[in-house]
Write a protein that holds these residues in place. Structure first.
Motif, PDB file in Angstrom:
ATOM      1  N   ILE A  94       0.844  -1.194   0.000  1.00  0.00           N
ATOM      2  CA  ILE A  94       0.000   0.000   0.000  1.00  0.00           C
ATOM      3  C   ILE A  94       0.883   1.248   0.000  1.00  0.00           C
ATOM      4  CG2 ILE A  94      -1.800   1.260   1.258  1.00  0.00           C
ATOM      5  CD1 ILE A  94      -2.510  -1.457   2.592  1.00  0.00           C
ATOM      6  N   PRO A  95       0.748   2.135  -0.969  1.00  0.00           N
ATOM      7  CA  PRO A  95       1.533   3.376  -0.942  1.00  0.00           C
ATOM      8  C   PRO A  95       1.291   4.112   0.370  1.00  0.00           C
ATOM      9  CG  PRO A  95       0.432   3.128  -3.057  1.00  0.00           C
ATOM     10  CD  PRO A  95      -0.134   2.061  -2.153  1.00  0.00           C
ATOM     11  N   THR A  96       2.364   4.452   1.071  1.00  0.00           N
ATOM     12  CA  THR A  96       2.245   5.011   2.417  1.00  0.00           C
ATOM     13  C   THR A  96       3.245   6.145   2.606  1.00  0.00           C
ATOM     14  OG1 THR A  96       1.568   2.860   3.325  1.00  0.00           O
ATOM     15  CG2 THR A  96       2.389   4.500   4.893  1.00  0.00           C
ATOM     16  N   VAL A  97       2.795   7.191   3.286  1.00  0.00           N
ATOM     17  CA  VAL A  97       3.679   8.276   3.691  1.00  0.00           C
ATOM     18  C   VAL A  97       3.524   8.479   5.186  1.00  0.00           C
ATOM     19  CG1 VAL A  97       4.195  10.751   3.501  1.00  0.00           C
ATOM     20  CG2 VAL A  97       3.621   9.423   1.444  1.00  0.00           C
ATOM     21  N   LEU A  98       4.635   8.485   5.907  1.00  0.00           N
ATOM     22  CA  LEU A  98       4.618   8.756   7.341  1.00  0.00           C
ATOM     23  C   LEU A  98       4.549  10.267   7.548  1.00  0.00           C
ATOM     24  CD1 LEU A  98       7.351   6.249   8.578  1.00  0.00           C
ATOM     25  CD2 LEU A  98       4.897   5.864   8.199  1.00  0.00           C
ATOM     26  N   VAL A  99       3.675  10.690   8.466  1.00  0.00           N
ATOM     27  CA  VAL A  99       3.443  12.117   8.705  1.00  0.00           C
ATOM     28  C   VAL A  99       3.786  12.435  10.155  1.00  0.00           C
ATOM     29  CG1 VAL A  99       1.744  13.983   8.666  1.00  0.00           C
ATOM     30  CG2 VAL A  99       1.598  12.137   6.988  1.00  0.00           C
ATOM     31  N   ASP A 100       4.567  13.484  10.350  1.00  0.00           N
ATOM     32  CA  ASP A 100       4.905  14.034  11.668  1.00  0.00           C
ATOM     33  C   ASP A 100       5.961  13.209  12.388  1.00  0.00           C
ATOM     34  OD1 ASP A 100       4.617  15.883  13.872  1.00  0.00           O
ATOM     35  OD2 ASP A 100       3.472  14.341  14.900  1.00  0.00           O
ATOM     36  N   ARG A 101       5.765  11.897  12.464  1.00  0.00           N
ATOM     37  CA  ARG A 101       6.688  11.036  13.197  1.00  0.00           C
ATOM     38  C   ARG A 101       7.533  10.260  12.193  1.00  0.00           C
ATOM     39  NH1 ARG A 101       1.793   9.118  17.200  1.00  0.00           N
ATOM     40  NH2 ARG A 101       1.452  11.166  18.142  1.00  0.00           N
ATOM     41  N   LEU A 102       8.769  10.688  12.046  1.00  0.00           N
ATOM     42  CA  LEU A 102       9.637  10.187  10.984  1.00  0.00           C
ATOM     43  C   LEU A 102      10.523   9.086  11.560  1.00  0.00           C
ATOM     44  CD1 LEU A 102       8.510  12.894  10.031  1.00  0.00           C
ATOM     45  CD2 LEU A 102      10.693  13.359   8.940  1.00  0.00           C
ATOM     46  N   MET A 126      10.962   4.637   3.931  1.00  0.00           N
ATOM     47  CA  MET A 126       9.624   5.017   3.506  1.00  0.00           C
ATOM     48  C   MET A 126       9.591   6.524   3.253  1.00  0.00           C
ATOM     49  SD  MET A 126       7.304   2.806   6.195  1.00  0.00           S
ATOM     50  CE  MET A 126       5.842   2.864   5.154  1.00  0.00           C
ATOM     51  N   ASP A 127       8.631   6.966   2.457  1.00  0.00           N
ATOM     52  CA  ASP A 127       8.403   8.405   2.308  1.00  0.00           C
ATOM     53  C   ASP A 127       7.886   8.947   3.638  1.00  0.00           C
ATOM     54  OD1 ASP A 127       8.990   8.620  -0.531  1.00  0.00           O
ATOM     55  OD2 ASP A 127       7.131   7.512  -0.854  1.00  0.00           O
ATOM     56  N   GLN A 128       8.365  10.132   4.021  1.00  0.00           N
ATOM     57  CA  GLN A 128       7.929  10.698   5.291  1.00  0.00           C
ATOM     58  C   GLN A 128       8.159  12.210   5.287  1.00  0.00           C
ATOM     59  OE1 GLN A 128      10.137   8.607   8.348  1.00  0.00           O
ATOM     60  NE2 GLN A 128      12.115   9.091   7.475  1.00  0.00           N
ATOM     61  N   VAL A 129       7.281  12.901   6.032  1.00  0.00           N
ATOM     62  CA  VAL A 129       7.374  14.359   6.094  1.00  0.00           C
ATOM     63  C   VAL A 129       6.962  14.837   7.476  1.00  0.00           C
ATOM     64  CG1 VAL A 129       5.058  14.603   5.085  1.00  0.00           C
ATOM     65  CG2 VAL A 129       6.624  16.537   5.067  1.00  0.00           C
ATOM     66  N   GLY A 130       7.707  15.800   7.994  1.00  0.00           N
ATOM     67  CA  GLY A 130       7.378  16.367   9.304  1.00  0.00           C
ATOM     68  C   GLY A 130       8.273  17.550   9.601  1.00  0.00           C
ATOM     69  N   SER A 131       8.170  18.039  10.817  1.00  0.00           N
ATOM     70  CA  SER A 131       8.970  19.183  11.242  1.00  0.00           C
ATOM     71  C   SER A 131      10.361  18.745  11.678  1.00  0.00           C
ATOM     72  CB  SER A 131       8.306  19.894  12.422  1.00  0.00           C
ATOM     73  OG  SER A 131       7.103  20.502  12.044  1.00  0.00           O
ATOM     74  N   GLU A 132      11.294  19.682  11.607  1.00  0.00           N
ATOM     75  CA  GLU A 132      12.584  19.508  12.263  1.00  0.00           C
ATOM     76  C   GLU A 132      12.370  19.772  13.743  1.00  0.00           C
ATOM     77  OE1 GLU A 132      16.056  19.507  14.056  1.00  0.00           O
ATOM     78  OE2 GLU A 132      14.982  21.402  14.076  1.00  0.00           O
ATOM     79  N   ASN A 133      12.768  18.841  14.607  1.00  0.00           N
ATOM     80  CA  ASN A 133      12.478  18.946  16.030  1.00  0.00           C
ATOM     81  C   ASN A 133      13.689  19.275  16.899  1.00  0.00           C
ATOM     82  OD1 ASN A 133       9.554  18.105  16.311  1.00  0.00           O
ATOM     83  ND2 ASN A 133      10.333  16.341  15.188  1.00  0.00           N
ATOM     84  N   ILE A 134      14.822  18.684  16.583  1.00  0.00           N
ATOM     85  CA  ILE A 134      15.967  18.776  17.494  1.00  0.00           C
ATOM     86  C   ILE A 134      16.477  20.204  17.610  1.00  0.00           C
ATOM     87  CG2 ILE A 134      18.341  18.017  17.916  1.00  0.00           C
ATOM     88  CD1 ILE A 134      17.590  15.341  16.642  1.00  0.00           C
TER      89      ILE A 134
END
Length: 325
Positions: free
Chosen positions: A136-144, A149-157
């Motif tokens: 299943i095409p999946t993108v992780l959001v927020d929690r990388l 896998m494809d993923q997108v979120g904020s820089e946290n550190i």
């Protein structure tokens, strides 16, 4: 569809190309078809389309705490970008429960969504294994958590380290962090940012408490901080729900902000500028994260073998009054 074709004086195939965008059609012909669609009050049968094309033009969004109003901007951005691209959104809340998380992604697959946007829990192994095994095409959001896998979120550190540096620069030496739920990748990264900020400021005392990413646990945690023999003079909260809990505790204890305690927060929310004092925050780019998540997912659908991408978007520091600077 045959009725629309007769009204427009075109073939059924042309009507299909106009409605599904599968081939370029001359503007004049497209207008004829759309006029006929309106005249016939025609609504495409999505079940039949799915059977014919193996696509449902739906995207599943598995996002914890969808009832949290602070996430509204993210959900709105995902829904708006999905709609702009011709997709409908199916929204589910896994409740940070790994077993139920596995259940809801299976339900999304049973609905034959074309892809899934997924904010994984602290233990997402079963859900991720299922999504991968089913292709299943999946993108992780927020929690990388997985660069495969494809993923997108904020820089946290660096964002949290910057908050520590900001309050340390105002002279604070006892700086506390109200951290989120243990095991979540965002918690891990924000705690790492806190420690990095302390080290850069030459500070060694960690005043780290668990706010469980929610209001009430954060309220209790801040009361525990205030009860210490040497309480902090500055508190950083690691998400917006915990900010509310921290403010409740400070008010209940009669601690003034920023007079007695500096407060800085990860996450902005619409009324942060209306509090007295106004809250100093790091604002996540929720709208950009939402739009990029949909773009990454559609790219994955179109190019299943493309190399995975990790996109980290920089938060924005918003300097207001609660830090006391």
């Amino acid at each position: 569809m045959a009725d629309v074709a007769r009204l427009a004086g075109v073939s059924i195939a042309t009507v299909s190309h106009v409605l599904n965008g599968t081939r370029t059609v001359r503007p004049q012909t497209r207008d004829l078809v759309l006029d006929a669609v309106r005249a016939a009050d025609y609504t495409p049968n999505t079940v039949a389309q799915a059977l014919a094309t193996a696509r449902t033009t739906t995207i599943g969004l598995a996002l914890p705490a969808i009832s949290n109003p602070f996430l509204g901007e993210l959900i709105h951005a995902i829904e708006a970008e999905s709609a702009r691209r011709g997709y409908t959104l199916l929204l589910v809340d896994p409740h940070e429960d790994p077993e139920y998380e596995h259940t809801v992604v299976r339900r999304l697959h049973a609905r034959r969504v074309d892809g899934v946007l997924f904010a994984p829990s602290a233990e997402p192994g079963a859900a991720l294994s299922f999504l991968t095994a089913q292709g299943i095409p999946t993108v992780l959001v927020d929690r990388l958590i997985d660069e495969r896998m494809d993923q997108v979120g904020s820089e946290n550190i660096e964002a949290v380290a910057g908050l520590v540096a900001h309050v340390a620069g105002a002279g604070h030496r006892r700086i506390a962090l109200v951290a989120g739920q243990p095991g979540l990748q965002t918690t891990v990264e924000r705690v790492a940012g806190y420690r990095l900020g302390l080290a850069r400021a030459g500070l060694s005392d960690e005043l780290l408490v668990d706010g469980r990413s929610a209001e009430e646990p954060a309220r209790v945690a801040v009361h525990a901080l205030l009860a210490r023999e040497h309480p902090p003079t500055a508190v950083i909260t690691a998400n917006n729900s915990m900010t509310i809990g921290a403010m409740q505790a400070l008010r209940e204890a009669g601690v003034s902000v920023p007079g007695d305690m500096a407060l800085a927060c990860f996450d902005d929310f619409p009324w942060a500028d209306l509090f007295a004092p106004r809250l100093t925050v790091v604002a996540q780019p929720f709208a950009e994260i939402g739009r990029e998540a949909v773009r990454l997912l559609l790219r994955r659908m179109a190019e299943p073998d493309a190399p995975p991408r990790t996109v980290r978007l920089p938060p924005r520091f918003v300097h207001r009054d609660s830090c006391g600077c």
